[in-house]
Design an enzyme around this catalytic site. Sequence first.
Site, PDB file in Angstrom:
ATOM      1  N   ILE A 148     -14.630 -24.023   2.919  1.00 30.54           N
ATOM      2  CA  ILE A 148     -14.649 -24.707   4.827  1.00 30.54           C
ATOM      3  C   ILE A 148     -15.143 -23.501   5.530  1.00 30.54           C
ATOM      4  O   ILE A 148     -15.982 -22.680   4.922  1.00 30.54           O
ATOM      5  CB  ILE A 148     -13.352 -24.699   5.144  1.00 30.54           C
ATOM      6  CG1 ILE A 148     -11.785 -23.571   5.234  1.00 30.54           C
ATOM      7  CG2 ILE A 148     -12.237 -26.216   4.354  1.00 30.54           C
ATOM      8  CD1 ILE A 148     -10.961 -22.766   5.789  1.00 30.54           C
ATOM      9  N   ASP A 168       0.073  -7.025   1.420  1.00 25.50           N
ATOM     10  CA  ASP A 168       0.247  -6.238   1.206  1.00 25.50           C
ATOM     11  C   ASP A 168       2.044  -6.193   1.746  1.00 25.50           C
ATOM     12  O   ASP A 168       2.604  -5.501   2.473  1.00 25.50           O
ATOM     13  CB  ASP A 168      -0.168  -5.391   2.727  1.00 25.50           C
ATOM     14  CG  ASP A 168      -0.256  -3.593   2.465  1.00 25.50           C
ATOM     15  OD1 ASP A 168      -0.091  -3.508   1.676  1.00 25.50           O
ATOM     16  OD2 ASP A 168       0.010  -3.396   3.734  1.00 25.50           O
ATOM     17  N   HIS A 173       0.731  -0.946  -0.150  1.00 23.56           N
ATOM     18  CA  HIS A 173      -0.438  -0.265  -0.153  1.00 23.56           C
ATOM     19  C   HIS A 173       1.296   1.245   0.089  1.00 23.56           C
ATOM     20  O   HIS A 173       0.173   2.684  -0.622  1.00 23.56           O
ATOM     21  CB  HIS A 173      -1.042   0.050   0.934  1.00 23.56           C
ATOM     22  CG  HIS A 173      -0.343   0.206   2.089  1.00 23.56           C
ATOM     23  ND1 HIS A 173      -0.231  -0.700   3.418  1.00 23.56           N
ATOM     24  CD2 HIS A 173      -0.125   1.604   3.187  1.00 23.56           C
ATOM     25  CE1 HIS A 173       0.522   0.170   4.649  1.00 23.56           C
ATOM     26  NE2 HIS A 173       0.477   1.026   4.277  1.00 23.56           N
ATOM     27  N   GLY A 219      -8.079 -27.148  -2.840  1.00 22.75           N
ATOM     28  CA  GLY A 219      -8.829 -27.183  -3.273  1.00 22.75           C
ATOM     29  C   GLY A 219     -10.071 -27.582  -2.687  1.00 22.75           C
ATOM     30  O   GLY A 219     -10.928 -28.582  -3.432  1.00 22.75           O
ATOM     31  N   VAL A 220     -10.321 -27.122  -1.551  1.00 24.69           N
ATOM     32  CA  VAL A 220     -11.384 -27.518  -0.419  1.00 24.69           C
ATOM     33  C   VAL A 220     -11.873 -26.360  -0.101  1.00 24.69           C
ATOM     34  O   VAL A 220     -11.519 -24.901  -0.563  1.00 24.69           O
ATOM     35  CB  VAL A 220     -11.045 -28.212   0.814  1.00 24.69           C
ATOM     36  CG1 VAL A 220     -10.450 -29.325   0.283  1.00 24.69           C
ATOM     37  CG2 VAL A 220     -10.504 -27.481   1.046  1.00 24.69           C
ATOM     38  N   GLY A 272       3.428   7.069   8.368  1.00 28.69           N
ATOM     39  CA  GLY A 272       4.749   6.087   7.519  1.00 28.69           C
ATOM     40  C   GLY A 272       5.900   5.823   7.900  1.00 28.69           C
ATOM     41  O   GLY A 272       6.965   5.428   7.072  1.00 28.69           O
ATOM     42  N   ASN A 273       5.611   4.317   8.434  1.00 33.30           N
ATOM     43  CA  ASN A 273       6.063   4.226   9.061  1.00 33.30           C
ATOM     44  C   ASN A 273       5.622   2.899   8.433  1.00 33.30           C
ATOM     45  O   ASN A 273       6.994   1.615   8.562  1.00 33.30           O
ATOM     46  CB  ASN A 273       5.889   3.521  10.479  1.00 33.30           C
ATOM     47  CG  ASN A 273       6.939   4.446  11.924  1.00 33.30           C
ATOM     48  OD1 ASN A 273       6.025   5.196  12.888  1.00 33.30           O
ATOM     49  ND2 ASN A 273       7.794   3.815  11.892  1.00 33.30           N
ATOM     50  N   SER A 274       4.952   2.419   8.055  1.00 30.87           N
ATOM     51  CA  SER A 274       4.624   1.733   6.556  1.00 30.87           C
ATOM     52  C   SER A 274       5.291   1.155   6.278  1.00 30.87           C
ATOM     53  O   SER A 274       6.343   1.962   5.323  1.00 30.87           O
ATOM     54  CB  SER A 274       3.396   1.893   5.967  1.00 30.87           C
ATOM     55  OG  SER A 274       1.892   1.467   6.666  1.00 30.87           O
TER      56      SER A 274
END
Length: 572
Positions: free
Chosen positions: A322, A189, A159, A319-320, A261-263
């Site tokens: 749940i 992310d 992001h 492929g299930v 800004g820490n992202s």
Amino acid sequence: MANSIHSSWKRSTAIGLAVAIVVSPLNAFAQAPATKPQAPAQGGTQGAAPPATMLPAPPTAPQIKQPPTAALAGPAGPSSVSDLAEGLLDAVVNISTSQSVKDQGAGPQQPKIQEGSPYEDLFDDFFDDKSNQGKNQKVSSLGSGFVIDPSGYVVTNNHVIEGADDIEVIFPDGTKLKAKLVGTDTKTDLSVLKVTPKAPLKAVPFGDSRKMRIGDWVMAIGNPFGLGGSVTLGIISARGRNINAGPYDNFIQTDAAINKGNSGGPLFNMRGEVIGINTAIISPSGGSIGIGFAVPTELAENVVHQLIEFGETRRGWLGVRIQPVNDDIAASLGLDKPRGALISGVVKDGPIKNGEIKAGDVVLAFDGQTVAQMRDLPRIVAESPVGKDVEVRLLRDGKEQTVRVTLGQLQDTADASDDANSDDDGDGDMAPDSGDQTDKGGQTDKGGQPNSGGQADKGGESGTKKDGQASKEPASAYGMSMAVLDEAQHKSFGIADSVEGVVVTAVAAGSVAAEKGLKPGDVLVEVAQDFVESPAEVISRIDVLKGEGRRNAHVMVADKSGNLRFVALPLE
């Protein structure tokens, strides 16, 4: 709403951010220096201290018994992290991006004035210039990142750079390098950038977040509010947090200050290893309140390496479909407590080709890892290598057994949206989850496809189709009216031809059936893993379960498209 937590998680990127810093004079915070005690005057009488014998004896200090060294378990908090921070700051960078966006429209509408008015020029200057309307504007944002390889690979959040036209990496010494996007993974992310330095860069290693414990010290370094490299210290407050940010949520929660800004910045352990990537905060004000979240390296490291090697992530796929195991379903299956992931369907042409896993099974462990709750399965499956032969421990017909399956590769398409989860209570509709779900792990596919999987289970695999002529008459139970699913009912409710069972024709408001999310057009496929094709069979199976002293009836339900889910109808 004042003092309320924002409805969405605040990402810590500062976009178009202007920061006003009020600097108070130093003396505003200074305290008066402590006065050093003076020795008594010698020889004079004025102001002289009384004789020593006249002074009261000082009280005896209480004796504090120190605990033995062995009692001080675990590493002590650091008295200073200056040496540690000094060695890491050069590897943490600022990420600056710019993006062209179209001007969304003019400002205030200019009033009509008489042509030739002496005020015409003033109005033209005050109101928007029509010649600029609709043109692209440059929008900048700031975030953080860190170098993981001296050759120039940089990790940050997706992001932070999403939609950017230009990406620039700014180093602590002021050096600026243009960055190229190597790969990105929206589900976690995470993104990897590449710069071309003139000399090898300072890099930091990944650590093992699985070894971190609640209460361990951690240090965050980043670019809060565009201020540049800033160091904050805290502890791990919690682990395995689910903040509904993505299909593989498993966040580390920390009270180390994390702000806009820490992202994309690193969360370090006290050995200088990255054990998390700071991603989100909860805040009613936009600033840190001590609740920040980081993607753990146990999830991030493999993603980063795949992005560097392939430019994309390659996840395992079971492929299930749940759904969660709630209290009622656990009781109906004979589980001691809610645990595991309940299989509500198997995707046609998926990795499960020979009935190794069936609708109605509960996955308790996958590849040696315990599945404590539904959301664990998608993450564990996704982290497993494509093509790996894995061992799955599951509950079937009240007994635990182990099967082996070979994983496929998850594709970000509607068809691959399996292994995705459903509603929290386990009784909700299995709606398509736009492909992100799939891998929510082993999760179900909330799948919009007509149950191509669990359906196959209807007659032979998980239940036995009844022979003979059962009563075809309508019946009612739990506030729902039931009828045989014939051709007329298929057309009346728009039910797919592949769906078989007993159709629900009406549901009374406030009834048990309504509380369980049943509605007209739903189809009861199995009761206690026995296929049913008439209302009388439904009633009969429920009566048998009551006679066995069961508390709940485990019922497989299909929607109009054939997507399956399970509900537990109370028998008491």
